[in-house]
Scaffold this motif. Structure first.
Motif, PDB file in Angstrom:
ATOM      1  N   GLY A 155       0.788  -1.222   0.000  1.00 25.63           N
ATOM      2  CA  GLY A 155       0.000   0.000   0.000  1.00 25.63           C
ATOM      3  C   GLY A 155       0.824   1.278   0.000  1.00 25.63           C
ATOM      4  N   HIS A 156       2.139   1.168   0.012  1.00 23.31           N
ATOM      5  CA  HIS A 156       3.022   2.338   0.035  1.00 23.31           C
ATOM      6  C   HIS A 156       3.116   2.911  -1.377  1.00 23.31           C
ATOM      7  N   ASN A 157       2.741   4.171  -1.532  1.00 22.36           N
ATOM      8  CA  ASN A 157       2.700   4.772  -2.869  1.00 22.36           C
ATOM      9  C   ASN A 157       4.061   4.818  -3.545  1.00 22.36           C
ATOM     10  N   GLY A 158       5.114   5.088  -2.794  1.00 19.32           N
ATOM     11  CA  GLY A 158       6.450   5.112  -3.379  1.00 19.32           C
ATOM     12  C   GLY A 158       6.855   3.747  -3.902  1.00 19.32           C
ATOM     13  N   MET A 159       6.519   2.714  -3.138  1.00 20.21           N
ATOM     14  CA  MET A 159       6.831   1.356  -3.588  1.00 20.21           C
ATOM     15  C   MET A 159       5.974   0.971  -4.792  1.00 20.21           C
ATOM     16  N   LYS A 160       4.725   1.402  -4.804  1.00 18.30           N
ATOM     17  CA  LYS A 160       3.881   1.149  -5.982  1.00 18.30           C
ATOM     18  C   LYS A 160       4.526   1.739  -7.222  1.00 18.30           C
ATOM     19  N   SER A 161       5.065   2.943  -7.086  1.00 14.02           N
ATOM     20  CA  SER A 161       5.700   3.625  -8.210  1.00 14.02           C
ATOM     21  C   SER A 161       6.941   2.870  -8.683  1.00 14.02           C
ATOM     22  N   ILE A 162       7.772   2.437  -7.748  1.00 16.89           N
ATOM     23  CA  ILE A 162       8.999   1.714  -8.114  1.00 16.89           C
ATOM     24  C   ILE A 162       8.652   0.384  -8.775  1.00 16.89           C
ATOM     25  N   ILE A 163       7.715  -0.353  -8.185  1.00 18.15           N
ATOM     26  CA  ILE A 163       7.304  -1.639  -8.757  1.00 18.15           C
ATOM     27  C   ILE A 163       6.708  -1.430 -10.146  1.00 18.15           C
ATOM     28  N   GLY A 164       5.910  -0.374 -10.293  1.00 18.68           N
ATOM     29  CA  GLY A 164       5.329  -0.065 -11.600  1.00 18.68           C
ATOM     30  C   GLY A 164       6.392   0.265 -12.630  1.00 18.68           C
ATOM     31  N   ALA A 165       7.399   1.033 -12.236  1.00 19.76           N
ATOM     32  CA  ALA A 165       8.457   1.419 -13.165  1.00 19.76           C
ATOM     33  C   ALA A 165       9.315   0.221 -13.565  1.00 19.76           C
ATOM     34  N   LEU A 166       9.565  -0.669 -12.605  1.00 23.88           N
ATOM     35  CA  LEU A 166      10.392  -1.845 -12.901  1.00 23.88           C
ATOM     36  C   LEU A 166       9.585  -2.980 -13.520  1.00 23.88           C
ATOM     37  N   GLY A 167       8.298  -3.001 -13.252  1.00 24.03           N
ATOM     38  CA  GLY A 167       7.449  -4.065 -13.755  1.00 24.03           C
ATOM     39  C   GLY A 167       7.454  -5.312 -12.887  1.00 24.03           C
ATOM     40  N   HIS A 168       8.063  -5.229 -11.716  1.00 19.51           N
ATOM     41  CA  HIS A 168       8.115  -6.370 -10.788  1.00 19.51           C
ATOM     42  C   HIS A 168       8.535  -5.877  -9.400  1.00 19.51           C
ATOM     43  N   GLY A 169       8.383  -6.757  -8.425  1.00 20.74           N
ATOM     44  CA  GLY A 169       8.809  -6.456  -7.060  1.00 20.74           C
ATOM     45  C   GLY A 169       9.947  -7.335  -6.605  1.00 20.74           C
ATOM     46  N   ASP A 170      10.714  -7.847  -7.565  1.00 13.80           N
ATOM     47  CA  ASP A 170      11.803  -8.778  -7.258  1.00 13.80           C
ATOM     48  C   ASP A 170      13.091  -8.043  -6.912  1.00 13.80           C
ATOM     49  N   PHE A 171      13.051  -7.272  -5.837  1.00  6.86           N
ATOM     50  CA  PHE A 171      14.227  -6.562  -5.354  1.00  6.86           C
ATOM     51  C   PHE A 171      14.122  -6.466  -3.835  1.00  6.86           C
ATOM     52  N   ALA A 172      15.274  -6.334  -3.193  1.00  4.01           N
ATOM     53  CA  ALA A 172      15.314  -6.237  -1.737  1.00  4.01           C
ATOM     54  C   ALA A 172      14.792  -4.888  -1.283  1.00  4.01           C
ATOM     55  N   ARG A 173      14.242  -4.904  -0.083  1.00  3.98           N
ATOM     56  CA  ARG A 173      13.764  -3.648   0.482  1.00  3.98           C
ATOM     57  C   ARG A 173      13.984  -3.642   1.980  1.00  3.98           C
ATOM     58  N   MET A 174      14.139  -2.443   2.528  1.00  2.81           N
ATOM     59  CA  MET A 174      14.261  -2.240   3.961  1.00  2.81           C
ATOM     60  C   MET A 174      13.184  -1.245   4.383  1.00  2.81           C
ATOM     61  N   ARG A 175      12.312  -1.697   5.252  1.00  7.28           N
ATOM     62  CA  ARG A 175      11.279  -0.826   5.799  1.00  7.28           C
ATOM     63  C   ARG A 175      11.777  -0.248   7.120  1.00  7.28           C
ATOM     64  N   VAL A 176      11.595   1.052   7.298  1.00  9.30           N
ATOM     65  CA  VAL A 176      11.981   1.738   8.526  1.00  9.30           C
ATOM     66  C   VAL A 176      10.700   2.237   9.184  1.00  9.30           C
ATOM     67  N   GLY A 177      10.427   1.728  10.371  1.00  8.98           N
ATOM     68  CA  GLY A 177       9.184   2.067  11.059  1.00  8.98           C
ATOM     69  C   GLY A 177       9.130   3.503  11.527  1.00  8.98           C
ATOM     70  N   ILE A 178       7.997   4.136  11.248  1.00 10.17           N
ATOM     71  CA  ILE A 178       7.750   5.492  11.749  1.00 10.17           C
ATOM     72  C   ILE A 178       6.481   5.529  12.598  1.00 10.17           C
ATOM     73  N   ALA A 179       5.814   4.402  12.759  1.00  8.69           N
ATOM     74  CA  ALA A 179       4.600   4.265  13.575  1.00  8.69           C
ATOM     75  C   ALA A 179       3.420   4.989  12.937  1.00  8.69           C
TER      76      ALA A 179
END
Length: 110
Positions: free
Chosen positions: A30-54
């Motif tokens: 549901g993260h808009n930035g991640m939606k954009s990156i996945i859309g640009a790459l055409g997949h979600g096959d990459f590592a990610r690090m989530r940093v909690g902000i609560a």
């Protein structure tokens, strides 16, 4: 850039302030930035690090919450977390995502 050489680091409202979570692949959550990156790459096959902000307090608009400065107490936590995130990046570069997940996804005091 090959997906194996990509680590995306982003904020996450669904994690407690200062928590880190690494994953090898996945969706946007549901993260808009991640939606954009996945859309640009055409997949979600990459590592990610989530940093909690609560979550925002009360009924505060999440967009307003993520754009505001951290309080002094939050900034103290985030200063330590930035160092930890940098360590996680270095570990990922040297040892890969699985090892980084094993080391940095464990609960820690912030």
């Amino acid at each position: 850039i090959a997906p194996a050489n990509l680590l995306v680091i982003y904020d996450d409202l669904d994690l407690p302030l200062g928590a880190l979570r690494l994953r090898a692949t996945g969706g946007s959550g549901g993260h808009n930035g991640m939606k954009s990156i996945i859309g640009a790459l055409g997949h979600g096959d990459f590592a990610r690090m989530r940093v909690g902000i609560a979550r925002p307090p009360g009924r505060m608009d999440p967009a307003a919450y993520v754009l505001q400065d951290f309080s002094a107490a939050q900034e103290e936590i985030m200063a330590r977390v930035r160092d930890l995130a940098a360590d996680a990046c270095q570990h990922w570069l040297a040892h890969g995502i699985v090892s980084a997940m094993n080391v940095f996804n464990t609960p820690r005091e912030t």
